[in-house]
Design an enzyme around this catalytic site. Structure first.
Site, PDB file in Angstrom:
ATOM      1  N   GLY A 223       0.845  -1.194   0.000  1.00 37.28           N
ATOM      2  CA  GLY A 223       0.000   0.000   0.000  1.00 37.28           C
ATOM      3  C   GLY A 223       0.870   1.230   0.000  1.00 37.28           C
ATOM      4  O   GLY A 223       2.109   1.140   0.006  1.00 37.28           O
TER       5      GLY A 223
ATOM      6  N   ARG B  86       1.432   5.621   4.886  1.00 41.32           N
ATOM      7  CA  ARG B  86       0.392   5.928   5.874  1.00 41.32           C
ATOM      8  C   ARG B  86      -0.977   5.365   5.481  1.00 41.32           C
ATOM      9  O   ARG B  86      -2.015   5.897   5.864  1.00 41.32           O
ATOM     10  CB  ARG B  86       0.284   7.442   6.102  1.00 41.32           C
TER      11      ARG B  86
ATOM     12  N   SER C 148       0.869  -1.316   7.991  1.00 44.41           N
ATOM     13  CA  SER C 148       1.548  -1.879   9.166  1.00 44.41           C
ATOM     14  C   SER C 148       0.545  -2.274  10.239  1.00 44.41           C
ATOM     15  O   SER C 148       0.658  -3.348  10.843  1.00 44.41           O
ATOM     16  CB  SER C 148       2.562  -0.887   9.736  1.00 44.41           C
TER      17      SER C 148
ATOM     18  N   ALA D 245      12.288  -5.340  12.151  1.00 47.15           N
ATOM     19  CA  ALA D 245      12.221  -3.941  11.718  1.00 47.15           C
ATOM     20  C   ALA D 245      13.449  -3.608  10.876  1.00 47.15           C
ATOM     21  O   ALA D 245      14.572  -3.933  11.265  1.00 47.15           O
ATOM     22  CB  ALA D 245      12.157  -3.032  12.943  1.00 47.15           C
ATOM     23  N   THR D 246      13.219  -2.956   9.747  1.00 41.35           N
ATOM     24  CA  THR D 246      14.329  -2.632   8.848  1.00 41.35           C
ATOM     25  C   THR D 246      14.703  -1.154   8.855  1.00 41.35           C
ATOM     26  O   THR D 246      15.661  -0.761   8.204  1.00 41.35           O
ATOM     27  CB  THR D 246      13.986  -3.046   7.403  1.00 41.35           C
TER      28      THR D 246
ATOM     29  N   HIS E 170       6.084   3.685  17.093  1.00 48.35           N
ATOM     30  CA  HIS E 170       5.649   2.413  16.504  1.00 48.35           C
ATOM     31  C   HIS E 170       5.823   1.270  17.518  1.00 48.35           C
ATOM     32  O   HIS E 170       4.933   0.441  17.684  1.00 48.35           O
ATOM     33  CB  HIS E 170       6.456   2.161  15.228  1.00 48.35           C
ATOM     34  N   ARG E 171       6.963   1.268  18.191  1.00 48.07           N
ATOM     35  CA  ARG E 171       7.219   0.236  19.211  1.00 48.07           C
ATOM     36  C   ARG E 171       6.215   0.364  20.367  1.00 48.07           C
ATOM     37  O   ARG E 171       5.664  -0.633  20.837  1.00 48.07           O
ATOM     38  CB  ARG E 171       8.650   0.349  19.731  1.00 48.07           C
TER      39      ARG E 171
END
Length: 193
Positions: A7, A10, A14, A32-33, A48-49
């Protein structure tokens, strides 16, 4: 099972991938990259974490900006018992991983061949992990809907991203496009020639 979630920026991909991980298992391994090069990115990663922790779902996080295929290969050996053996693996995100590699090798004369080999290796490892009964969810971005980038590096990134997504979608058991927070399952629309 191999799942590809794609997608725009935003779009909610995720969040959907994390919720789908929780649907498929009791715990998740989050690979996570992203790399935090500045304060804004550090803040994004931290938020995010925190959002993952607030769900109550059990996550183990592994930060791996470059050696993703090596990390995934380590989960293939069934003879070695690991705490993550039963975890659903979620990789977020492949386009950041590709971008990390692109910036690392951009000045090499055989850069595109090297990155194409990395993509082929990624596809093979993902197939192998999924074939061993693991649930592997990959998050990626659709970057080719806009204008042709003005600079060569941007065009290379766009083209390699499109190639990566196409190769993985071809192998995936399920492909979801998330737009405006709504996941659309695409696999049933795939046609075989």
């Amino acid at each position: 099972m191999l799942v590809l979630v794609t997608g725009g920026a935003r779009s909610g991909k995720s969040s959907f991938a994390e919720a789908y991980t929780a649907k498929l298992g009791d715990r998740g391994l989050y690979i996570a990259t992203a790399q935090a090069y500045d304060d804004e990115m550090k803040e994004r990663i931290g938020l995010h974490r925190q959002q993952r922790e607030e769900t109550g779902f059990e996550w183990t996080t592994l930060e791996e900006p470059l050696l993703l295929t090596e990390a995934l290969q380590s989960f293939k050996n069934k003879n070695v018992k690991k705490e993550t053996d039963e975890a659903v693996i979620l990789v977020d995100c492949l386009t950041l991983w590709l971008s990390n590699w692109l910036l690392k090798v951009e000045h090499m004369p055989d850069m595109e061949q090297l990155l194409r080999a990395k993509l082929d290796e990624l596809v093979a490892v993902c197939q192998s992990v999924a074939s061993q009964g693991k649930h592997l969810i990959l998050v990626t971005n659709e970057v080719g809907y806009g204008l042709v980038p003005e600079y060569k590096l941007g065009r290379q990134f766009r083209d390699l991203s499109g190639t990566m997504n196409r190769l993985l979608a071809n192998e995936a058991d399920q492909v979801f496009l998330v737009t405006s927070g709504i996941p659309v399952e695409l696999t049933s629309l795939r046609y075989n020639l």
